[in-house]
Design an enzyme around this catalytic site. Structure first.
Site, PDB file in Angstrom:
ATOM      1  N   GLY A  19     -36.260  92.174 -35.233  1.00 52.09           N
ATOM      2  CA  GLY A  19     -35.189  91.553 -35.991  1.00 52.09           C
ATOM      3  C   GLY A  19     -33.848  92.158 -35.632  1.00 52.09           C
ATOM      4  O   GLY A  19     -33.753  93.110 -34.852  1.00 52.09           O
ATOM      5  N   ASP A  20     -32.782  91.567 -36.152  1.00 50.03           N
ATOM      6  CA  ASP A  20     -31.415  92.073 -35.996  1.00 50.03           C
ATOM      7  C   ASP A  20     -30.877  91.941 -34.577  1.00 50.03           C
ATOM      8  O   ASP A  20     -29.927  92.635 -34.203  1.00 50.03           O
ATOM      9  CB  ASP A  20     -31.309  93.536 -36.447  1.00 50.03           C
ATOM     10  N   HIS A  50     -28.437  87.000 -41.378  1.00 48.27           N
ATOM     11  CA  HIS A  50     -27.903  86.597 -40.087  1.00 48.27           C
ATOM     12  C   HIS A  50     -26.382  86.522 -40.163  1.00 48.27           C
ATOM     13  O   HIS A  50     -25.824  85.649 -40.830  1.00 48.27           O
ATOM     14  CB  HIS A  50     -28.481  85.236 -39.677  1.00 48.27           C
TER      15      HIS A  50
END
Length: 400
Positions: A19-20, A50
């Site tokens: 993620g990220d 997001h």
């Protein structure tokens, strides 16, 4: 022809890490550079974060609304999303502060989507705290608890379609609160809030038509079946759900990566390097996920993610402006990771990764070419900053 030059092509955007990596900013770029009819969310829930920054500095952290919202692109929350009406209302309020007249008019929700409640949130946090030092890194938003309840008591699982049926809504909320043994707000108050929410949004089980951008949440290395168990999410984070929704319709599968490998919270991060100092404008540690950790680019883990996800047509490489130059091509004891989908096997793999150490190659100077060669997939878009203006289509030099 570059994969990003198609006129009416639909896209699926998935994170090939933990993620990220920048899925939101990629979705924003796609919506800024071509006509898009809708952004479809196809996994996860309100725990997504997001970040989108427009060239004029406008910033919003998208959780349930699609990351094309500031471009005027509507959102559809599919049946694979866990909807949190209270969090969605708070997000809509911030979008209104940014100048959107009626964010709820820009969203449709599948009536079959699961609904998170304050009771799921409390039960999930209680479960995480009970793990003590062995916490899994929950986001504390009740998403996993919502899915768990739906698996254990499918007939009592609360879904978006129930929010227009007062009697059924109150019955399910009452059973849920009693069964979980939690406090929280009175059932009547939650029911009233959810009924009001249902009056603001439009329920639809039809997938929008036209050019679509499917926006994934979390990352493949956190996938419920292929992530490093038990440090995973209760969600399918690969391309699978989006492809199911599309049926036979074509779409370009885009995998998103940073030039280094971050991870929020507990779990394996073989290339972790506490000495890495890279400014993070929008990510920080928090009470539930834990620390925001940084590691060098882990080609072993990202190759595994690609295989687990069934491959990608192209890669997007973000943070090309970061001062990093190290790539891990193999571990001391492993050159590749087996893909199984069996949770017991995943738990064994997790334990082994605790003891692996990275093996680094030569210093990287041309990141797009190095990543394309390491992963065998072309890098088609690069990002040197937060806004759409900071991105550029990459051509032959970044081909695998």
């Amino acid at each position: 022809m570059n994969l990003l030059n198609g006129g009416d092509t639909s896209y699926i955007v998935v994170d090939l890490g933990y993620g990220d990596a920048g899925k939101g900013t990629v979705v924003d770029w796609l919506c800024a550079t071509r006509p898009v009819d809708a952004v479809v969310r196809f996994n996860g829930g309100a725990q997504a974060a997001h970040n989108v920054v427009l060239p004029d500095g406008t910033h919003h952290t998208f959780a349930q609304f699609g990351s094309g919202t500031l471009r005027g692109v509507p959102t559809h929350l599919s049946r694979h999303v866990v909807v949190d009406p209270l969090a969605l209302s708070a997000e809509a309020a911030h979008l209104m502060e940014l100048g959107l007249d009626d964010p709820f008019a820009m969203i449709t929700i599948d009536p079959g989507a699961l609904v998170a409640t304050p009771y799921h949130v409390e039960a999930g946090r209680r479960r995480e705290l009970a793990r003590g030092a062995d916490r899994h890194g929950s986001c504390g938003m009740g998403v996993g608890e919502t899915v768990r309840w739906a698996i254990e008591r499918p007939e009592l699982a609360l879904r978006a379609g129930d929010c227009v049926l007062p009697g059924r809504l109150r019955v399910k909320l009452t059973h849920l609160r009693q069964a979980l043994g939690v406090g929280g707000p009175p059932v009547a108050a939650v029911a009233d809030a959810y009924l009001a929410f249902a009056e603001r949004v439009r329920l639809s089980d039809a997938l929008p038509t036209g050019t679509l951008v499917f926006e994934g949440a979390q990352g493949v290395l956190l996938d419920e079946w292929h992530g490093f168990h038990p440090y995973t999410t209760w969600s399918t984070t690969t391309f699978t759900n989006a492809l199911e929704l599309l049926g036979d319709a074509p779409a370009v599968k885009l995998g998103v990566l940073r030039t280094y490998t971050p991870r929020h919270g507990a779990g394996p991060l073989v290339t972790e390097d506490p000495s890495l100092e890279i400014a993070e404008r929008h990510n920080a540690g928090n009470a539930w996920q834990g620390a925001f950790r940084l590691g060098h680019f882990d080609a072993v883990a990202h190759r595994y993610a690609l295989e687990a996800a069934g491959g990608a047509d192209g890669l997007v490489l973000t943070h090309l402006d970061a001062p990093v130059s190290r790539m891990c091509q193999e571990y001391t004891g492993l050159a590749s990771l087996p893909v199984s989908g069996d949770l017991e096997a995943q738990a064994r793999l997790t334990e082994r990764l605790r003891h692996e150490r990275p093996v680094y190659g030569e210093s990287v100077t041309d990141w797009p070419s190095a990543v394309a060669e390491a992963l065998g997939v072309p890098v088609v878009l690069g990002s040197w900053g937060a806004t759409s203006d900071d991105k550029g289509v990459l051509e032959a030099s970044s081909r695998a």
